[in-house]
Design an enzyme around this catalytic site. Structure first.
Site, PDB file in Angstrom:
ATOM      1  N   ALA A 350      -1.697  -2.303  -5.755  1.00  0.00           N
ATOM      2  CA  ALA A 350      -1.103  -1.909  -7.032  1.00  0.00           C
ATOM      3  C   ALA A 350      -2.066  -2.186  -8.187  1.00  0.00           C
ATOM      4  O   ALA A 350      -2.525  -3.319  -8.355  1.00  0.00           O
ATOM      5  CB  ALA A 350       0.197  -2.680  -7.257  1.00  0.00           C
ATOM      6  N   SER A 880       0.742   2.490  -2.150  1.00  0.00           N
ATOM      7  CA  SER A 880       0.389   1.168  -2.667  1.00  0.00           C
ATOM      8  C   SER A 880       1.504   0.166  -2.418  1.00  0.00           C
ATOM      9  O   SER A 880       2.683   0.522  -2.392  1.00  0.00           O
ATOM     10  CB  SER A 880       0.126   1.226  -4.182  1.00  0.00           C
ATOM     11  OG  SER A 880      -0.960   2.049  -4.495  1.00  0.00           O
ATOM     12  N   CYS A 881       1.097  -1.059  -2.227  1.00  0.00           N
ATOM     13  CA  CYS A 881       1.999  -2.202  -2.357  1.00  0.00           C
ATOM     14  C   CYS A 881       1.187  -3.281  -3.078  1.00  0.00           C
ATOM     15  O   CYS A 881       0.220  -2.944  -3.775  1.00  0.00           O
ATOM     16  CB  CYS A 881       2.522  -2.666  -1.004  1.00  0.00           C
ATOM     17  SG  CYS A 881       1.246  -3.182   0.159  1.00  0.00           S
ATOM     18  N   LYS A 882       1.538  -4.522  -2.927  1.00  0.00           N
ATOM     19  CA  LYS A 882       0.842  -5.559  -3.681  1.00  0.00           C
ATOM     20  C   LYS A 882      -0.646  -5.592  -3.346  1.00  0.00           C
ATOM     21  O   LYS A 882      -1.495  -5.665  -4.236  1.00  0.00           O
ATOM     22  CB  LYS A 882       1.470  -6.923  -3.409  1.00  0.00           C
ATOM     23  CG  LYS A 882       0.791  -8.071  -4.162  1.00  0.00           C
ATOM     24  CD  LYS A 882       1.572  -9.364  -4.042  1.00  0.00           C
ATOM     25  CE  LYS A 882       1.595  -9.883  -2.635  1.00  0.00           C
ATOM     26  NZ  LYS A 882       2.229 -11.212  -2.542  1.00  0.00           N
ATOM     27  N   THR A 888       1.855  -1.101   3.036  1.00  0.00           N
ATOM     28  CA  THR A 888       1.143   0.168   2.914  1.00  0.00           C
ATOM     29  C   THR A 888       0.772   0.739   4.274  1.00  0.00           C
ATOM     30  O   THR A 888       1.002   1.921   4.559  1.00  0.00           O
ATOM     31  CB  THR A 888      -0.130  -0.034   2.064  1.00  0.00           C
ATOM     32  OG1 THR A 888       0.249  -0.367   0.725  1.00  0.00           O
ATOM     33  CG2 THR A 888      -0.973   1.221   2.044  1.00  0.00           C
TER      34      THR A 888
END
Length: 976
Positions: A350, A880-882, A888
């Site tokens: 992200a 996206s993720c963190k 993801t």
């Protein structure tokens, strides 16, 4: 600066771990593929009659593959298969392919080691045996199949054998192999060789990706179709060099822009003590920002090693501008009954200011609070409040002048050159271009805000005497704030209470000490009535004509019509140039009519071509002088406007600018990576290229962040970063040489608009449509859809607030709908890609609309529909993720399996196994290296395409206890 190459484990912990990294390629040139004398070999593995010593239990087998290079005499880990549980004769779907950086010769030895996996969670396994063979042995074997007995560590035969077979497309199940003739087998083998020749992209010969992507990681699978045929599926993940190159270019542009801004502030000249103090404070703040960016850039220049930032470095200050785990992933499918297909996705953490943290929220919240408090700041700092629209307009004017002034000067030179050459066509074309750009220049400055800012700057000069000396700065600021709302409350402004003095209004953009009386109430200032379109030719006024001046007060020391005269002189000078060209051409026509034909050639030869140039030189020089005069005045006025923006919020405004720069840098790097990847895939697609220059490209970001704890701040940062991408356009250029360094994308511009230039080799560039070759800006339509899906989202939906997610999805659906409407108006539906599932895009949009407004927990259908629409519209997909790791990777693998099922007839019985293969060893590396796994078991299987894999993750024990306690408290409070 610490060398990132000293942490090889970090490079394999993140997304690369999810695809089982092959050999180290640091010592090989990027793009090296197999030499023609080294045939590409891909093979699959099966085992027979596996036996566990001293046990009747059926083994759960996995095969680890290593390569022995006879020249180096070293054993290099290559890949491993998936685990097949409780089977003595396992058939593995995960095959073996050699990466481009590791050529396979016939002498290359391959070692297969078979293990029995007792406990996946603990990675406990037992050695069953190993086998070694050479690539040449496989190629020379009958039917290109080898059966090798397993041996123990001391060389003694162990129970069972391993079967190695060359991968083939369209092969039926083994029970039917006896019916295949030798000729048919030979045809299939040829088809394998042909299809596998492009298994991994040759980056040296690739039109756009050569200088951008490196270090590929390749995996190959064979899955069964509904008609019992085999399809080959290849995954290729690559690092993106833009992860570092674009942020470094952006930092240089940030430094250049802020340094220029400091010089412009100094060029404002003498100011009264109050304004001079504010100016010095602002210059100090800019100096600190520039110094910080210079230090960061210097540290980035020292970095060597990988081309991406691993998630363990996300809170490292020197890397805050670098996106996390930026990778590309391409799935290539070779199917017996359908042409080859490829599906691309960009994975990235992200875009957020992870180093700065999220204690006070993210950009969306911080900017909203900042705008709400800026009015009070303007009073406290005794400066003028300008709305975001006004400051954006000031930036736009500065940018327009910076672009058009050198362009006008260049076109003026072209006009003089055409006059010197006595070229009528050249003269006509140069004059047309000069008139067009000058008209744009005049139109951009035909704005009341520029005039009022000039008046405000004059009022800030030393010795200026206010007409109402009794009014203080704070009170004047309040008057200005009051005037901003007169558009919404006209009756309050035009009808003051009886018996009380009429309220006085402060001129917008004016010094706090200058106020005007009620005479100006009936003619409110344009910039405070949200009028954004400048008045000019379209309003019925002639270019440079007079405008209404009722809102501008009269001052003896300042001639309010001076700006009008200077501004109008540009148009008058242009008219003089046009008149002179017309006169020259008319004289030339008269000469041609009067002189007989037989003497015309002699006259033209004897005519001095310098006459035209000498006659044109004075009006052209006058035009240049007028343009320069306007630029200098308008630049000072707009710089004074931006001084207010910065002065009334120092240092908070600088902190927010820094944060926004960080987030934008990460988002732009991902966008440019996706654009180059999509361009390389669509170079032969005329419909896509037409869509690119007529409408623009859709960039769809899929986010899996939760609306809980610090991920709320990440999502707020990401929302602003993705939204800011609308200020970016792309431009395709021709590379100067074929050298890879000359084909690296570059960026130019300033914060209100950036252009990314993508160079292509000469032949590729000249195959593009004329509109693209002419340098037409290619627009971007970024959209973001978020659905939190982990256990933290469960807590947010039960006890928190998900309004941020709902607002983001609704707002971006509106953008997506506008894009589709524009696309459908300009392009026929035949230009869009075809899919097996024939759902109409309108139907998909309507379904997405319903799901966006639906109050449904963890509604992953939003993500599925948005991704499907993006692919249907030739868009670029981002997930996206963190940290772009577990959530993801699992989302991407599920999407890939769903595409195989829907588009390539993957057998339903193989869906779960295919998913397990692609997810093998997704999270083990993160756990082993102490990373924070964002999900649980990677071996769980979703029941349908609509159920994203994250929903299957196990809720950790401590959060489960917290959830139960909170539920109990909630119930007790409810019944009390």
């Amino acid at each position: 600066m610490e060398d990132m190459s000293q942490h090889p484990g970090h490079c394999r912990v993140d997304m690369k771990e999810s695809m089982e990294l092959g050999a180290n390629a640091d010592g090989l040139a990027a793009g090296v593929l197999f030499s023609p004398k080294f045939p590409r070999v891909e093979f699959n593995i099966a085992c027979r009659d596996l036996v566990i010593s001293g046990s009747n239990r059926k083994p759960s087998a996995v095969v680890h593959v290593a390569v022995v290079d006879p020249r180096e005499q070293s054993l290099v880990s290559q890949t491993s298969t998936e685990t097949v549980e409780a089977d003595r004769d396992p058939l593995f779907l995960t095959g073996v392919t050699f990466p481009p950086e590791q050529p396979a010769s016939p002498e290359t030895l391959v070692k297969l080691t078979v293990y029995d996996v007792k406990d996946k969670s603990r990675q406990a396994s037992v050695f069953l045996g190993s086998a070694t063979f050479s690539v040449g042995d496989l190629l020379r074997a009958t039917d290109q199949r080898l059966t090798i007995n397993l041996r123990s560590s001391d060389g003694v035969c162990a129970g069972g054998s391993v079967v190695v077979s060359r991968l083939r497309v369209g092969e039926m199940e083994e029970a039917d192999m006896d019916h295949i003739t030798t000729d048919a087998a030979a045809q299939k083998c040829a088809m394998v060789c042909e299809s596998s020749s492009h298994a991994c992209v040759n980056r040296e010969s690739c039109l756009a990706t050569g200088p951008v992507f490196k270090n590929p990681v390749c995996k190959v699978y064979r899955f069964q179709t509904v008609d019992s045929k085999w399809m080959l599926v290849r995954e290729q993940m690559e690092e993106c060099t833009l992860s570092f190159s674009l942020p470094k270019q952006l930092l240089s542009l940030y430094i250049q822009e802020d340094t220029t801004r400091v010089q412009e502030l100094r060029d404002l000249g003498d100011l009264s003590p109050h304004w001079d103090t504010l100016r010095r404070e602002v210059i100090t703040q800019y100096g600190g920002l520039v110094s910080s960016y210079q230090d960061t850039l210097a540290q980035l220049e020292k970095i060597t090693g990988p081309s991406f930032k691993p998630s363990c470095c996300k809170t490292q200050k020197s890397l805050e501008f670098i996106p996390i785990n930026l990778h590309t992933q391409r799935m290539m499918v070779t199917c017996p009954r359908k042409s080859d297909a490829a599906y691309d996705v960009v994975t990235v953490g992200a875009p957020a200011a992870h180093f700065q943290g999220f204690k006070n929220g993210g950009l969306q919240k911080l900017l909203s609070r900042y705008q709400a408090e800026k009015k009070s700041f303007s009073t406290a700092y005794q400066c003028i409040y300008y709305s975001p629209e006004h400051t954006a307009k000031a930036q736009e004017v500065l940018t327009t002048m910076g672009l058009l002034q050198p362009l006008i000067s260049s076109l003026a030179d072209q006009l003089l050159q055409a006059a010197q050459e006595h070229s009528r066509p050249g003269l006509t074309l140069a004059l047309k271009n000069l008139a067009d750009k000058t008209e744009q220049f005049v139109h951009a400055l035909n704005d009341e805000m520029v005039k009022s800012a000039l008046l405000a700057l004059h009022a800030a000069r030393p010795g200026f005497v206010s007409q109402t000396p009794g009014k203080g700065h704070a009170q004047a600021g309040q008057h200005h704030h009051h005037q901003q709302h007169q558009h919404h409350h006209p009756s309050q402004d035009s009808s003051p209470s009886a018996g009380s003095p009429a309220p006085k209004k402060q001129l917008p953009g004016h010094s706090p000490s200058v106020v005007i009386g009620p005479a100006s109430v009936e003619s409110p200032v344009v910039c405070n009535n949200n009028v954004t379109e400048p008045r000019g030719v379209e309003d019925g006024e002639g270019v440079g004509g007079p405008k209404k001046q009722d809102s501008i007060p009269h001052h003896n020391e300042y001639d309010e019509e001076e700006w009008d005269r200077v501004w109008a002189n540009v148009a008058k000078s242009l008219n003089c140039v046009i008149a002179m060209v017309d006169k020259l051409q008319e004289q030339d026509n008269n000469n041609r009519e009067l002189i007989p034909d037989q003497q015309l050639a002699d006259v033209i030869t004897s005519h001095n071509p310098g006459d035209w140039k000498e006659q044109l030189r004075p009006p052209v020089a006058r035009l240049r002088e007028c343009v320069l005069d306007v630029v200098e005045r308008a630049k000072r006025a707009m710089t004074f406007v931006l001084l207010q923006e910065t002065a009334c919020s120092v240092p908070q405004g600088m902190h927010l600018q820094h944060r926004r720069d960080v987030v934008f840098s990460q988002a732009l790097s991902a966008l440019a990576c996706g654009f180059v990847m999509r361009l390389s895939a669509g170079m032969q697609d005329e419909g896509f290229l037409k869509q690119l220059h007529l409408v623009g490209v859709l960039a769809q970001f899929e986010s899996l962040l939760s609306t809980y704890s610090e991920e709320i701040g990440m999502l707020e940062d990401m929302e602003i970063g993705i939204s800011d991408l609308h200020r970016v356009s792309f431009k395709i250029t021709e590379a100067k040489t074929d050298d890879l360094s000359d084909r690296q994308p570059s960026i130019c511009g300033r914060r209100d608009h950036y252009t990314v230039e993508v160079p292509l080799p000469r032949l590729a560039f000249h195959s593009l449509p004329e509109e693209i070759k002419d340098g037409r800006p290619l627009r971007v339509f970024p959209v973001l859809f978020n659905v939190g899906i982990n256990e933290q989202q469960t807590l947010a939906e039960r006890f928190g607030d998900i309004s941020l997610q709902e607002r983001i999805n609704q707002r971006n659906f509106d953008i997506l709908e506008v894009y589709y409407k524009s696309l459908s108006e300009k392009l026929p539906v035949e230009c869009l890609p075809c899919f097996q599932t024939h759902s109409d895009v309108k139907e998909l949009l309507e379904s997405l609309r319903q799901n966006v407004v639906m109050k449904k927990r963890k509604n992953v259908e939003i993500l599925w529909l948005a991704g499907t629409i993006c692919r249907r519209l030739n868009g670029v997909r981002f997930t996206s993720c963190k940290s772009a790791k577990d959530r993801t990777a699992m989302s991407v693998t599920l999407e890939q399996c769903a595409l195989l099922r829907d588009e390539h007839q993957l057998s339903k019985d193989y869906f779960a196994r295919a998913l397990d293969c692609m997810r093998s060893r997704l999270t083990q590396g993160d756990v082993a290296h102490g990373e924070d796994p964002e999900a649980g078991s990677s071996e769980r299987k979703p029941p349908s395409r609509h159920f994203y894999p994250i929903a299957l993750l196990l809720v950790s024990s401590h959060l489960l206890v917290v959830w139960l306690i909170l539920s109990l408290v909630f119930l007790l409070a409810k019944y009390q």
